[in-house]
Design an enzyme around this catalytic site. Structure first.
Site, PDB file in Angstrom:
ATOM      1  CG  ASP A 253      -1.996  -1.111   1.145  1.00 10.48           C
ATOM      2  OD1 ASP A 253      -1.955  -1.922   0.209  1.00 10.48           O
ATOM      3  OD2 ASP A 253      -2.846  -1.186   2.059  1.00 10.48           O
TER       4      ASP A 253
ATOM      5  CG  ASP B 197      -6.502   0.100   1.124  1.00  9.01           C
ATOM      6  OD1 ASP B 197      -6.761  -1.071   1.457  1.00  9.01           O
ATOM      7  OD2 ASP B 197      -6.964   1.097   1.723  1.00  9.01           O
TER       8      ASP B 197
ATOM      9  CG  HIS C 246     -11.230   1.041   0.076  1.00 14.54           C
ATOM     10  ND1 HIS C 246     -11.248  -0.273   0.472  1.00 14.54           N
ATOM     11  CD2 HIS C 246     -10.318   1.660   0.878  1.00 14.54           C
ATOM     12  CE1 HIS C 246     -10.386  -0.433   1.474  1.00 14.54           C
ATOM     13  NE2 HIS C 246      -9.803   0.707   1.731  1.00 14.54           N
TER      14      HIS C 246
ATOM     15  CG  HIS D 135     -14.903   0.060   1.454  1.00 11.26           C
ATOM     16  ND1 HIS D 135     -14.268   0.020   2.664  1.00 11.26           N
ATOM     17  CD2 HIS D 135     -14.830  -1.181   0.930  1.00 11.26           C
ATOM     18  CE1 HIS D 135     -13.804  -1.217   2.853  1.00 11.26           C
ATOM     19  NE2 HIS D 135     -14.123  -1.967   1.824  1.00 11.26           N
TER      20      HIS D 135
ATOM     21  CG  HIS E 102      -8.459   5.254   2.690  1.00 19.68           C
ATOM     22  ND1 HIS E 102      -9.450   5.058   3.645  1.00 19.68           N
ATOM     23  CD2 HIS E 102      -7.927   4.038   2.449  1.00 19.68           C
ATOM     24  CE1 HIS E 102      -9.486   3.767   3.965  1.00 19.68           C
ATOM     25  NE2 HIS E 102      -8.585   3.126   3.255  1.00 19.68           N
TER      26      HIS E 102
ATOM     27  CE  LYS F 140      -4.023  -4.401   1.229  1.00 15.23           C
ATOM     28  NZ  LYS F 140      -4.719  -3.334   1.944  1.00 15.23           N
TER      29      LYS F 140
ATOM     30  CB  CYS G 168      -2.153  -2.840   5.198  1.00 14.30           C
ATOM     31  SG  CYS G 168      -3.887  -2.308   5.017  1.00 14.30           S
TER      32      CYS G 168
HETATM   33  C1  VGL Z   1      -4.682   0.798   5.599  1.00 12.74           C
HETATM   34  C2  VGL Z   1      -6.266   1.728   6.945  1.00 12.74           C
HETATM   35  C3  VGL Z   1      -7.226   1.584   5.971  1.00 12.74           C
HETATM   36  C4  VGL Z   1      -3.253   0.381   5.424  1.00 12.74           C
HETATM   37  C5  VGL Z   1      -5.629   0.631   4.597  1.00 12.74           C
HETATM   38  O1  VGL Z   1      -2.795   0.271   4.270  1.00 12.74           O
HETATM   39  O2  VGL Z   1      -2.575   0.160   6.452  1.00 12.74           O
HETATM   40  N1  VGL Z   1      -5.018   1.327   6.762  1.00 12.74           N
HETATM   41  N2  VGL Z   1      -6.886   1.039   4.796  1.00 12.74           N
HETATM   42 ZN    ZN Z   2      -8.288   1.074   3.233  1.00 13.58          ZN
END
Ligand code: VGL
Ligand code: ZN
Length: 202
Positions: free
Chosen positions: A13, A51, A53, A57, A86, A111, A156
């Site tokens: 990510d 990431d 979404h 979401h 995000h 994901k 993550c």
């Molecule tokens: C993440 C919060 C929400 C991450 C992803 O990549 O750690 N944290 N979505």
């Molecule tokens: Zn996320």
């Protein structure tokens, strides 16, 4: 390349929204980009996660009535932090951080695209059941060792490392190639959980 073909670098990510100026900015998240680019030279297999979404979401606070970002709710699959919106599919915030070398990626795994379930881990959605397919990919390529870097250490990266070790991979997290959100002690909890399960913290 200094590592054998049974070892994969998993870059989690490293996206604009998790870097300064992004919607869920991780402090100094951009500072790991050069380090990760250099690390990539050492690995035969590189996987990137993204990431990803949809706008509706359920992890987004603004999709709930009267919910504050960073508050926690109970979902059918367990507790869930509500985040600022995000990494919305197709937006600049969801793109890889500029400067991150993505040329060597063998696989990009997305994901969190199911609106009803968040997915911190690169292996399972937050129901801990629905698989992303990454395990099968790595096993088919003969990978047994994983080295993890990226954002965020306490979400993550943590969930990915914990799932990986439970699946039987050897796992190393390179801490100076990660940055944390650190929500209510989540960084300390993440380091404690990872090391207690046998993740090597380097
Ligand atoms: C993440 C919060 C929400 C991450 C992803 O990549 O750690 N944290 N979505
Ligand atoms: Zn996320």
């Amino acid at each position: 390349m200094t590592h054998a073909t049974n070892t994969a670098l998993i870059i989690i990510d490293v996206q604009n929204d998790f870097c300064p100026g992004g919607n869920l900015a991780v402090e100094n998240g951009d500072q790991i980009v050069e380090r990760i680019n250099t690390l990539q030279d050492d690995y035969a297999i590189t996987v990137l996660t993204q990431d990803w979404h949809p706008s509706n979401h359920t992890s987004f606070a603004d999709n709930h009535d009267d919910a504050e970002p960073f508050s926690q709710v109970d979902m059918a699959y367990g507790p869930q932090v509500l985040w600022p919106r995000h990494c919305v599919i197709g937006t600049a915030g969801a793109a890889f951080k500029s400067g991150l070398n993505t040329d060597h990626a063998d696989l990009i795994i997305r994901k969190g695209y199911n609106p009803d379930i968040d997915s911190y881990s690169a292996f399972f959605e937050n129901d801990h059941k629905t698989q992303t397919g990454l395990e099968g990919y790595l096993r088919e390529r003969g990978v047994t060792k994983l080295v993890m870097v990226g954002l965020a250490t306490d979400f993550c990266v943590r969930f990915s490392a914990v799932d990986a070790i439970k699946l039987g991979f050897q796992v190393t997290v390179i801490q100076d190639a990660c940055r944390a959100i650190d929500l209510d002690g989540s960084l300390a909890a993440a380091l404690e959980e990872m090391s207690s399960l046998g993740v090597l913290l380097k």
